[in-house]
Design a protein around this motif. Structure first.
Motif, PDB file in Angstrom:
ATOM      1  N   ILE A 171      39.947   8.410  46.676  1.00 29.03           N
ATOM      2  CA  ILE A 171      38.646   7.915  46.260  1.00 29.03           C
ATOM      3  C   ILE A 171      38.886   6.887  45.169  1.00 29.03           C
ATOM      4  O   ILE A 171      39.400   7.211  44.109  1.00 29.03           O
ATOM      5  CB  ILE A 171      37.758   9.064  45.739  1.00 29.03           C
ATOM      6  CG1 ILE A 171      37.648  10.157  46.798  1.00 29.03           C
ATOM      7  CG2 ILE A 171      36.384   8.548  45.356  1.00 29.03           C
ATOM      8  CD1 ILE A 171      36.929  11.409  46.330  1.00 29.03           C
ATOM      9  N   ARG A 172      38.529   5.612  45.467  1.00 29.27           N
ATOM     10  CA  ARG A 172      38.795   4.547  44.498  1.00 29.27           C
ATOM     11  C   ARG A 172      37.524   4.107  43.793  1.00 29.27           C
ATOM     12  O   ARG A 172      37.536   3.842  42.603  1.00 29.27           O
ATOM     13  CB  ARG A 172      39.402   3.337  45.219  1.00 29.27           C
ATOM     14  CG  ARG A 172      40.801   3.592  45.724  1.00 29.27           C
ATOM     15  CD  ARG A 172      41.310   2.359  46.487  1.00 29.27           C
ATOM     16  NE  ARG A 172      42.538   2.663  47.218  1.00 29.27           N
ATOM     17  CZ  ARG A 172      43.736   2.662  46.672  1.00 29.27           C
ATOM     18  NH1 ARG A 172      43.878   2.402  45.398  1.00 29.27           N
ATOM     19  NH2 ARG A 172      44.791   2.938  47.415  1.00 29.27           N
ATOM     20  N   ASP A 173      36.440   4.044  44.564  1.00 26.83           N
ATOM     21  CA  ASP A 173      35.177   3.537  44.059  1.00 26.83           C
ATOM     22  C   ASP A 173      34.649   4.424  42.932  1.00 26.83           C
ATOM     23  O   ASP A 173      34.447   5.623  43.125  1.00 26.83           O
ATOM     24  CB  ASP A 173      34.184   3.510  45.241  1.00 26.83           C
ATOM     25  CG  ASP A 173      32.867   2.897  44.845  1.00 26.83           C
ATOM     26  OD1 ASP A 173      32.840   2.260  43.779  1.00 26.83           O
ATOM     27  OD2 ASP A 173      31.891   3.064  45.593  1.00 26.83           O
ATOM     28  N   PRO A 174      34.418   3.856  41.733  1.00 24.76           N
ATOM     29  CA  PRO A 174      33.906   4.684  40.618  1.00 24.76           C
ATOM     30  C   PRO A 174      32.585   5.361  40.950  1.00 24.76           C
ATOM     31  O   PRO A 174      32.335   6.477  40.535  1.00 24.76           O
ATOM     32  CB  PRO A 174      33.713   3.678  39.485  1.00 24.76           C
ATOM     33  CG  PRO A 174      34.418   2.439  39.899  1.00 24.76           C
ATOM     34  CD  PRO A 174      34.608   2.457  41.364  1.00 24.76           C
ATOM     35  N   GLU A 175      31.736   4.646  41.729  1.00 27.05           N
ATOM     36  CA  GLU A 175      30.443   5.236  42.074  1.00 27.05           C
ATOM     37  C   GLU A 175      30.614   6.467  42.949  1.00 27.05           C
ATOM     38  O   GLU A 175      29.861   7.436  42.856  1.00 27.05           O
ATOM     39  CB  GLU A 175      29.562   4.207  42.783  1.00 27.05           C
ATOM     40  CG  GLU A 175      28.653   3.467  41.823  1.00 27.05           C
ATOM     41  CD  GLU A 175      27.853   2.406  42.531  1.00 27.05           C
ATOM     42  OE1 GLU A 175      27.280   2.702  43.596  1.00 27.05           O
ATOM     43  OE2 GLU A 175      27.820   1.263  42.020  1.00 27.05           O
ATOM     44  N   ALA A 176      31.661   6.437  43.807  1.00 28.74           N
ATOM     45  CA  ALA A 176      31.924   7.591  44.663  1.00 28.74           C
ATOM     46  C   ALA A 176      32.312   8.805  43.824  1.00 28.74           C
ATOM     47  O   ALA A 176      31.945   9.941  44.134  1.00 28.74           O
ATOM     48  CB  ALA A 176      33.037   7.267  45.661  1.00 28.74           C
TER      49      ALA A 176
END
Lengths: 248, 323
Positions: free
Chosen positions: B33-38
């Motif tokens: 999981i890379r996306d900060p929002e994720a």
């Protein structure tokens, strides 16, 4: 009173506790056995290849034997470390038996933990066939071998469960039984939960054992509710059916 | 027939929760999981499920559902709080910087291990010089004769024999060092025994061969790799003694707690021991039996010793690889 339980508890920063199922010596031994056979087969295959290199002369066979010894070292010492790091706490054998190495607090094991627990295996193997390790597992509440103590790890069973699936009352309540049942059956929430767990799981046991388990609380429930049937299992099923308003 | 209120409350709870739980399962799916929002999303869903878990317990939901929620919350928890650093990079740092730092931090055990190893070693070397019968007390005569033969003939090894011997040294020597460490769990006694035993055997072989007039070919063979090999053995024994010590003197912790407190140093010391012994095996396999002049082998050995001493005294002084 403390219940005998093979589950560990984890307290999170959110002040919620969740539980995990600890793995016992039998299942761990089975997983280890699978890994042992796998490693044995690899080495036998390599040994055959080494023997075949003899065709190309003495020096080829000598070089191959050096490579073979490195392979022995790798399968004995590096194999479990490598796989437990790459497969997040699992060797192929553990994967097959649904086992996983985690830290004592339930979080994923880190490479240092995995390296230490596998290096320390040498002492668990003493004096023969995991003698020290088995003793340690039997004495320790969290069923840890010495390597687990050094590495700060536990081995858990990963149950692949689904959320409360529907289940049917089997066999269903007959018209005849419905006539004889009392109009109201009052069971406490706890009793309903226990009976429901019993009804869900009973198929795993032999008929005699099912009746034996049902006899633990069947008589009290039967007496209190006035339900009668030819087995305690049936008494519990009928009581559950009436209390929850289900027929099947 | 109407269902009981409790049953209705439970069913409603599961109906309402199902979508939330499935959504969390989906959020946990990706390997990375890379996306900060994720991550924010995952954290929010995790909090929801922990609340659901508490409520499920109060409602007395069937065991099956509780176990499911336990595991779901556990997986999300591990995802959020688990390690994220790269394995290869941190292992490299732990070796290059962490090992020398741990070596100095645990200098008492390193010193003790060297004494426990080299004292019997010296006894073994000196013993045969004083009394020619000393060696037979320590080792069987057949084995001593075999050693003599090995160094008497001292035929040059072929390239393929080099590979063969390097493999043997990796398997045999590193295996002994690992066991030497592990047996330290027996309150340090296993490590001390292994160090004393290997010290006296190695020393006696050297003393006996020297006394038999084979000194020159013996030093010629061993000078290149001794520093790497002997330091590696002493470090693994010292790490084992450190482990045993934690079980005896706990500094107010539980025995297991004391063991855990020592674990980061044990790990770094064993990484170092492995590296030292692996380098030793490569030198012993490919260099030591070669036909280079003795002075070159002597310089090679001295440079090796200087590298080890420099690494252990200077390495990890700038805050990297510390715990």
């Amino acid at each position: 009173m403390e219940l005998i339980d093979t589950r560990g508890r984890v307290e999170t920063p959110e002040r919620v506790a969740f539980r995990y199922q600890l793995a016992g010596p039998g299942r761990r031994a089975a997983a280890w056995g699978v890994d042992l056979i796998g490693r044995g087969l690899i080495l036998i295959l390599l040994a055959v290849l080494v023997a075949l290199t003899g065709v190309f002369g003495l020096s080829a066979a000598e070089a191959a034997s050096g490579v073979f010894l490195i392979a022995v070292f790798t399968t004995v010492w590096i194999y479990p470390i490598f796989f437990e790091i790459v497969l997040a706490g699992r060797t192929p054998g553990k994967l097959l038996f649904g086992l996983r190495v985690v830290r004592e607090d339930g979080s994923p094991a880190r490479p240092p933990d995995l390296v230490l627990r596998n290096l320390a295996r040498a002492v668990d193997l003493l004096p023969f066939l995991f003698g020290v390790g088995l003793l340690s597992i039997l004495l320790d509440k969290k069923m840890r071998r010495i390597g687990d103590l050094v590495g700060g790890t536990v081995v858990i069973v990963e149950e692949r469960s689904r959320m409360g699936s529907d289940f049917v009352l089997e066999p269903p309540v007959t018209e005849e039984e419905r006539q004889t049942l009392p109009a109201r059956v009052a069971l406490s929430p706890r009793e309903i939960t226990i009976i429901e767990d019993f009804l869900r799981r009973r198929k795993k046991f032999a008929p005699a054992r099912i009746e034996e388990l049902a006899a633990l609380c069947g008589p009290q429930i039967g007496q209190r509710t006035g339900i009668e049937a030819d087995s305690w299992e049936r008494v519990l099923l009928l009581a559950y059916a009436r209390a929850t308003g289900r027929d099947r | 027939m109407s269902e009981s209120p409790l049953k209705q409350a439970r069913d409603r709870f599961v109906d309402e929760g199902k979508d939330r739980w499935t959504a969390l399962e989906v959020a946990l799916k990706p390997a990375r999981i890379r996306d900060p929002e994720a991550w924010t999303d995952l954290a929010a869903r995790y909090r929801d499920v922990t609340a659901d878990l508490a409520r499920a317990r109060t409602l007395g939901l069937p065991e099956e559902t509780l176990v499911y929620l336990d595991q779901l919350a556990g997986r999300a928890h591990n995802r959020l709080y688990g390690p994220s650093r790269g394995v290869g990079r941190s292992m490299f740092t732990d070796l290059i910087h962490g090992f020398p730092h741990a070596f100095r931090k645990e200098w008492r055990f390193m010193l003790a291990a060297h004494v426990v190893f080299y004292a019997p070693f010296l006894v073994g070397v000196v013993g045969p010089l004083i009394d020619p019968n000393f060696a037979i007390l320590i080792l069987p005569e057949a084995q001593l004769e075999q050693m003599e033969m090995m160094y008497q003939d001292a035929p040059l090894r072929t390239a393929s024999q080099n590979i063969s011997m390097a493999g043997f040294y990796v398997w045999n020597n590193i295996g002994i060092a690992f066991k030497c460490f592990a047996n330290g769990a027996l309150f340090g006694l296993g490590s001390i025994f292994t160090l004393v035993y290997n010290g006296i055997v190695l020393g006696t072989v050297e003393g006996h061969l020297h006394q038999a007039g084979l000194g020159p070919s013996l030093w010629d063979f061993t000078v290149g790799h001794s520093a790497w090999e002997l330091t590696g053995i002493a470090v693994s024994g010292g790490a084992g003694m450190r482990m045993g010590w934690a079980l005896v003197v706990t500094d107010g912790r539980t025995r297991i707690g004391a063991l855990r407190a020592a674990a980061p140093q044990l790990y770094r010391l064993m990484l170092g021991a492995f590296a030292l012994l692996f380098i030793a095996a490569m030198i012993e396999g490919y260099w030591s039996a070669g036909s280079q002049p003795f002075w070159l082998k002597l310089i090679f050995g001295a440079v090796g010793l200087a590298i080890i001493v420099g690494w252990l005294t200077v390495g990890g002084r700038h805050g990297e690889g510390r715990s």
